[in-house]
Motif scaffolding. Structure first.
Motif, short mmCIF file in Angstrom:
data_model
loop_
_atom_site.label_atom_id
_atom_site.label_comp_id
_atom_site.label_asym_id
_atom_site.label_seq_id
_atom_site.Cartn_x
_atom_site.Cartn_y
_atom_site.Cartn_z
N ARG A 115 0.81 -1.22 0.00
CA ARG A 115 0.00 0.00 0.00
C ARG A 115 0.84 1.27 0.00
NH1 ARG A 115 -5.38 -0.17 1.68
NH2 ARG A 115 -5.08 1.37 3.35
N SER A 116 2.18 1.12 0.16
CA SER A 116 3.05 2.30 0.16
C SER A 116 4.18 2.20 -0.86
CB SER A 116 3.63 2.51 1.56
OG SER A 116 4.46 1.42 1.92
N SER A 117 4.07 1.28 -1.80
CA SER A 117 5.11 1.07 -2.82
C SER A 117 4.58 1.40 -4.20
CB SER A 117 5.59 -0.38 -2.79
OG SER A 117 6.19 -0.66 -1.55
N TRP A 118 5.52 1.60 -5.14
CA TRP A 118 5.21 1.79 -6.56
C TRP A 118 4.26 2.97 -6.80
CZ3 TRP A 118 3.31 -3.31 -4.90
CH2 TRP A 118 4.35 -4.23 -4.76
N GLY A 119 4.35 3.98 -5.98
CA GLY A 119 3.48 5.14 -6.11
C GLY A 119 2.18 5.05 -5.33
N ASN A 120 1.90 3.89 -4.74
CA ASN A 120 0.70 3.76 -3.91
C ASN A 120 0.86 4.62 -2.65
OD1 ASN A 120 -0.36 1.91 -5.70
ND2 ASN A 120 0.26 0.12 -4.51
N GLN A 121 -0.23 5.19 -2.20
CA GLN A 121 -0.20 6.05 -1.02
C GLN A 121 -1.41 5.76 -0.16
OE1 GLN A 121 0.12 10.08 -2.40
NE2 GLN A 121 2.18 9.77 -3.21
N ALA A 122 -1.36 4.65 0.56
CA ALA A 122 -2.47 4.29 1.44
C ALA A 122 -1.93 4.02 2.84
CB ALA A 122 -3.19 3.05 0.90
N ALA A 123 -2.79 4.10 3.80
CA ALA A 123 -2.42 3.93 5.20
C ALA A 123 -1.94 2.51 5.49
CB ALA A 123 -3.62 4.25 6.10
N ALA A 124 -1.04 2.43 6.45
CA ALA A 124 -0.54 1.14 6.92
C ALA A 124 -1.66 0.37 7.61
CB ALA A 124 0.62 1.35 7.89
N LEU A 125 -1.50 -0.94 7.68
CA LEU A 125 -2.41 -1.78 8.45
C LEU A 125 -1.66 -2.32 9.65
CD1 LEU A 125 -4.18 -3.78 5.62
CD2 LEU A 125 -5.19 -2.08 7.10
N SER A 126 -2.35 -2.49 10.75
CA SER A 126 -1.73 -3.02 11.96
C SER A 126 -2.08 -4.49 12.14
CB SER A 126 -2.19 -2.24 13.19
OG SER A 126 -3.55 -2.53 13.48
N GLU A 127 -1.26 -5.16 12.92
CA GLU A 127 -1.51 -6.56 13.27
C GLU A 127 -2.88 -6.70 13.92
OE1 GLU A 127 0.52 -10.03 16.07
OE2 GLU A 127 1.54 -8.12 15.81
N SER A 128 -3.24 -5.78 14.80
CA SER A 128 -4.53 -5.90 15.50
C SER A 128 -5.70 -5.71 14.54
CB SER A 128 -4.61 -4.92 16.67
OG SER A 128 -4.55 -3.59 16.22
N GLU A 129 -5.56 -4.84 13.54
CA GLU A 129 -6.63 -4.67 12.54
C GLU A 129 -6.84 -5.96 11.76
OE1 GLU A 129 -6.61 -0.14 10.96
OE2 GLU A 129 -4.70 -1.22 10.73
N VAL A 130 -5.75 -6.61 11.38
CA VAL A 130 -5.86 -7.87 10.64
C VAL A 130 -6.46 -8.94 11.54
CG1 VAL A 130 -4.60 -9.68 9.41
CG2 VAL A 130 -3.98 -7.28 9.07
N GLY A 131 -6.04 -8.99 12.80
CA GLY A 131 -6.59 -9.97 13.75
C GLY A 131 -8.08 -9.79 13.96
N THR A 132 -8.52 -8.55 14.09
CA THR A 132 -9.94 -8.26 14.26
C THR A 132 -10.72 -8.70 13.03
OG1 THR A 132 -9.47 -6.40 15.73
CG2 THR A 132 -11.62 -6.40 14.65
N LEU A 133 -10.18 -8.44 11.86
CA LEU A 133 -10.83 -8.85 10.61
C LEU A 133 -10.87 -10.36 10.50
CD1 LEU A 133 -12.14 -8.05 7.94
CD2 LEU A 133 -9.84 -7.95 6.96
N ARG A 134 -9.78 -11.02 10.87
CA ARG A 134 -9.73 -12.50 10.83
C ARG A 134 -10.89 -13.06 11.67
NH1 ARG A 134 -5.57 -16.59 10.13
NH2 ARG A 134 -4.00 -14.97 9.80
N THR A 135 -11.08 -12.51 12.86
CA THR A 135 -12.16 -12.97 13.75
C THR A 135 -13.52 -12.68 13.13
OG1 THR A 135 -10.76 -12.64 15.68
CG2 THR A 135 -13.14 -12.74 16.06
N ALA A 136 -13.70 -11.46 12.60
CA ALA A 136 -14.99 -11.08 12.01
C ALA A 136 -15.35 -11.96 10.81
CB ALA A 136 -14.95 -9.61 11.59
N LEU A 137 -14.34 -12.37 10.04
CA LEU A 137 -14.59 -13.21 8.87
C LEU A 137 -14.73 -14.69 9.23
CD1 LEU A 137 -12.03 -11.63 6.36
CD2 LEU A 137 -14.53 -11.40 6.33
#
Length: 139
Positions: free
Chosen positions: A103-125
C-alpha cells in the motif's frame, strides 16, 4: 536463484531489525513486508507490482489496493478468484507487514495496516487463527 533471493531478503530484514528502534518500527515493518512480498507474491504480481496483464492484476497504482484496508486484507485471509488465501501461512503481523509494503510502494499512497486490525478482521470473517508452527505454511 531462489535461494539467493531468499538470502538477500533475509539479510535486508536482519539489517533493518538491527537498526530498528521504536520510532522506526514502520520502517522495519516495511522491510519485513518487502521480504514477504518477494517470497509470497512477486511470482504472480511481479517485483515491480505491475502484475501480468490478463493473468495477475497489477498492485501498483491499484485503486483497490489503496482503498479500504479491510477489503485488501480480506483477500489475503480468504482468497479471491484465482488467488489463494494466506490465512494459514502468514500471521496477522505478516499480513499487516506485506500489505503495508504494497500500500506504500510503486506510487501507492495508502495507510498502513496493523496486526490488530488484521486480527480483528480475521475474527470477524470467521477465519481460523494462524498456527505458528512449521507445518502451518501451506504455500
Amino acid at each position: 536463484m531462489k535461494h539467493t533471493l531468499i538470502k538477500a531478503a533475509a539479510l535486508l530484514v536482519a539489517a533493518l531489525a538491527a537498526a530498528a528502534t521504536s520510532p522506526v518500527r514502520a520502517q522495519e515493518a516495511a522491510g519485513d513486508g518487502k521480504a514477504l512480498f518477494l517470497k509470497n507474491c512477486a511470482a504472480c504480481h511481479q517485483a515491480s507490482g505491475k502484475g501480468i496483464p490478463g493473468a495477475f492484476p497489477a498492485l501498483a497504482g491499484s485503486k483497490f489496493v489503496q482503498g479500504q484496508g479491510g477489503d485488501v486484507a480480506s483477500v489475503l485471509l480468504k482468497g479471491r478468484g484465482g488467488m489463494p488465501d494466506f490465512s494459514g501461512s502468514l500471521s496477522d503481523r505478516d499480513i499487516a507487514s506485506v500489505l503495508t509494503f504494497v500500500r506504500s510502494s510503486w506510487g501507492n499512497q495508502a495507510a498502513a495496516l496493523s496486526e490488530s486490525e488484521v486480527g480483528t478482521l480475521r475474527t470477524a470473517l470467521g477465519v481460523e487463527s494462524f498456527g505458528d508452527t512449521a507445518m502451518s505454511n501451506k504455500h
